[in-house]
Design a protein around this motif. Sequence first.
Motif, PDB file in Angstrom:
ATOM      1  N   VAL A  72       0.837  -1.199   0.000  1.00 25.97           N
ATOM      2  CA  VAL A  72       0.000   0.000   0.000  1.00 25.97           C
ATOM      3  C   VAL A  72       0.875   1.254   0.000  1.00 25.97           C
ATOM      4  N   VAL A  73       1.922   1.263   0.813  1.00 23.00           N
ATOM      5  CA  VAL A  73       2.788   2.438   0.894  1.00 23.00           C
ATOM      6  C   VAL A  73       3.508   2.674  -0.429  1.00 23.00           C
ATOM      7  N   PHE A  74       4.048   1.610  -1.035  1.00 17.62           N
ATOM      8  CA  PHE A  74       4.822   1.790  -2.254  1.00 17.62           C
ATOM      9  C   PHE A  74       3.953   2.052  -3.480  1.00 17.62           C
ATOM     10  N   MET A  75       2.685   1.705  -3.425  1.00 14.76           N
ATOM     11  CA  MET A  75       1.788   1.979  -4.548  1.00 14.76           C
ATOM     12  C   MET A  75       1.108   3.342  -4.437  1.00 14.76           C
ATOM     13  N   ASP A  76       1.238   3.995  -3.278  1.00 20.21           N
ATOM     14  CA  ASP A  76       0.635   5.308  -3.074  1.00 20.21           C
ATOM     15  C   ASP A  76       1.578   6.383  -3.615  1.00 20.21           C
ATOM     16  N   TYR A  77       1.231   6.948  -4.759  1.00 18.02           N
ATOM     17  CA  TYR A  77       2.098   7.919  -5.408  1.00 18.02           C
ATOM     18  C   TYR A  77       1.991   9.308  -4.792  1.00 18.02           C
ATOM     19  N   ASN A  78       1.133   9.468  -3.798  1.00 22.08           N
ATOM     20  CA  ASN A  78       1.056  10.737  -3.091  1.00 22.08           C
ATOM     21  C   ASN A  78       2.223  10.906  -2.120  1.00 22.08           C
ATOM     22  N   HIS A  79       2.897   9.792  -1.800  1.00 20.27           N
ATOM     23  CA  HIS A  79       4.048   9.867  -0.895  1.00 20.27           C
ATOM     24  C   HIS A  79       5.223  10.493  -1.607  1.00 20.27           C
ATOM     25  N   GLY A  80       5.930  11.339  -0.865  1.00 20.03           N
ATOM     26  CA  GLY A  80       7.212  11.849  -1.336  1.00 20.03           C
ATOM     27  C   GLY A  80       8.303  10.951  -0.780  1.00 20.03           C
ATOM     28  N   LYS A  81       9.528  11.314  -1.052  1.00 21.06           N
ATOM     29  CA  LYS A  81      10.648  10.493  -0.604  1.00 21.06           C
ATOM     30  C   LYS A  81      10.673  10.370   0.924  1.00 21.06           C
ATOM     31  N   PHE A  82      10.452  11.484   1.614  1.00 23.61           N
ATOM     32  CA  PHE A  82      10.559  11.474   3.064  1.00 23.61           C
ATOM     33  C   PHE A  82       9.320  10.878   3.728  1.00 23.61           C
ATOM     34  N   SER A  83       8.137  11.156   3.193  1.00 25.86           N
ATOM     35  CA  SER A  83       6.927  10.596   3.804  1.00 25.86           C
ATOM     36  C   SER A  83       6.877   9.086   3.605  1.00 25.86           C
ATOM     37  N   ARG A  84       7.366   8.596   2.452  1.00 24.60           N
ATOM     38  CA  ARG A  84       7.424   7.145   2.220  1.00 24.60           C
ATOM     39  C   ARG A  84       8.391   6.499   3.205  1.00 24.60           C
ATOM     40  N   ASP A  85       9.527   7.155   3.425  1.00 21.55           N
ATOM     41  CA  ASP A  85      10.509   6.622   4.369  1.00 21.55           C
ATOM     42  C   ASP A  85       9.924   6.564   5.775  1.00 21.55           C
TER      43      ASP A  85
END
Length: 105
Positions: A72-85
């Motif tokens: 779910v996290v990796f498929m959510d393109y709303n995440h930026g580099k830092f929010s994904r981390d």
Amino acid sequence: MLEGGSNSVDYNLFKEAIKVGYEESFNIIESIEDLRNSASENKYIPKRLPPRFQVTEIQDAVYRLCNTKLTVVFMDYNHGKFSRDSAVKLIVSGVMNELQEAHGP
């Protein structure tokens, strides 16, 4: 790499200077290797898991707990580099807590 340039020095003298610099560079290389060898540490040897833990059991539990959440996290393109981390770190800490509760420290 040795570099140099000369417009007012004899070519043979310049060539000899480059040759001496090249030979002296091996002393620097040997010093670096000696320093590396003197400062090297033993490799970390991990402790074996107690016999009560089955590695495949833990691997299966990690896969079950992480797979959907990480997808779910990796498929959510709303995440930026830092929010994904940050989201991945939260998932990892949550899974670690769940595993410790289920299998002990």
